[in-house]
Design an enzyme around this catalytic site. Structure first.
Site, short mmCIF file in Angstrom:
data_model
loop_
_atom_site.label_atom_id
_atom_site.label_comp_id
_atom_site.label_asym_id
_atom_site.label_seq_id
_atom_site.Cartn_x
_atom_site.Cartn_y
_atom_site.Cartn_z
N GLN A 200 0.84 -1.19 0.00
CA GLN A 200 0.00 0.00 0.00
C GLN A 200 0.88 1.25 0.00
OE1 GLN A 200 -1.16 -2.85 1.73
NE2 GLN A 200 -2.48 -2.96 -0.06
N SER A 203 1.28 2.03 -5.25
CA SER A 203 0.47 2.06 -6.47
C SER A 203 0.96 3.14 -7.43
CB SER A 203 -0.99 2.35 -6.13
OG SER A 203 -1.69 1.19 -5.82
#
Length: 256
Positions: A200, A203
């Protein structure tokens, strides 16, 4: 349901925490990674919504479609470039003025976008995109400021790691993603045992490798995955070679 590798909800709070003088800082980001040296990957970009990107041209950043809103004017994004330490006084920042999201993007594939900067970031190397599938196998480099572990927070320092290609057949097997991978335009990379992966906050960042001339070339865009660095759950990346022509056309239309 696709499990994006963003930190959208918590990014503002994390930036504030990173800016506190004397605050304790972790030394890892990409799961299983090591710290990149200043100037090692000069094309890496950090985006203020909690994503990564790569400098496609001096005024364009290539990132993931799920990191941005619809195509159109957008002056809300800040890009940080030229440093591995997000707190460095040497960092370069640029505001966005336009976003181009892949036509037809609906959350299932086509996960790429271009962000146009209000002024060019000159003097930094750009990252060429692979235009054929010749480099879509082998061992890849990943880098980012994302979480060091599943559920973690953005990191201050850029981390790097290497991950091996995983075939579409293997990645779509019942023990991995059970048919969820779009074989025509997604590429998997990671270890069956887990332990090294994007996470996380990574991206939109690039997955890249050396080409025949020993220059870096981008083969993937961090897209999604089941958790981070789990066994039999490699990272899933937008296959850049499949979209290279569309990306180039869009870049041309944006003046890049």
């Amino acid at each position: 349901m696709r499990r994006w590798r963003t930190l959208l909800a918590t990014f503002a709070a994390l930036v504030t925490a990173l800016a506190v003088p004397g605050a304790a800082q972790a030394d890892t980001s990409v799961v299983g990674g090591t710290r990149a040296t200043q100037g090692e990957f000069p094309f890496m970009v950090r985006l203020s919504m909690g994503c990564g990107g790569a400098l496609y041209s001096p005024n364009l950043v290539l990132t993931a479609a799920h990191c941005v809103g619809a195509t159109g004017t957008n002056t809300s994004i800040t890009a940080t470039l030229g440093v591995v330490d997000l707190n460095s006084t040497s960092k370069i920042t640029r505001k966005s003025n336009y976003v181009y999201r892949a036509p037809g993007y609906n959350g299932n594939g086509k996960d790429w976008a271009l962000i146009r900067l209000a002024s060019p970031a000159t003097g930094l190397a750009t990252l060429p995109t692979a235009s054929t599938t010749a480099y879509d196998t082998g061992t890849f480099t990943i880098a980012g400021w994302g979480a060091a572990s599943e559920g973690g927070s953005q990191q201050r320092y850029l981390l790097k790691a290497t991950v091996p290609f995983v075939s579409d057949t293997t990645c779509n097997s019942a023990s991995m993603y059970n048919g969820e991978i779009i074989a025509s335009n997604e590429i998997c990379a990671g270890y069956a045992a887990g332990g090294t992966d994007t996470c996380q906050g990574d991206s939109g960042g690039p997955m890249f490798r050396r080409d025949a001339a020993n220059a870096w070339v981008q083969v993937g865009i961090v897209s999604w995955g089941d958790g981070c660095a789990r066994p039999n759950k490699p990272g899933v990346y937008t296959q850049v070679s499949y979209f290279s022509s569309a990306i180039a056309t869009a870049a041309s239309s944006l003046g890049g």
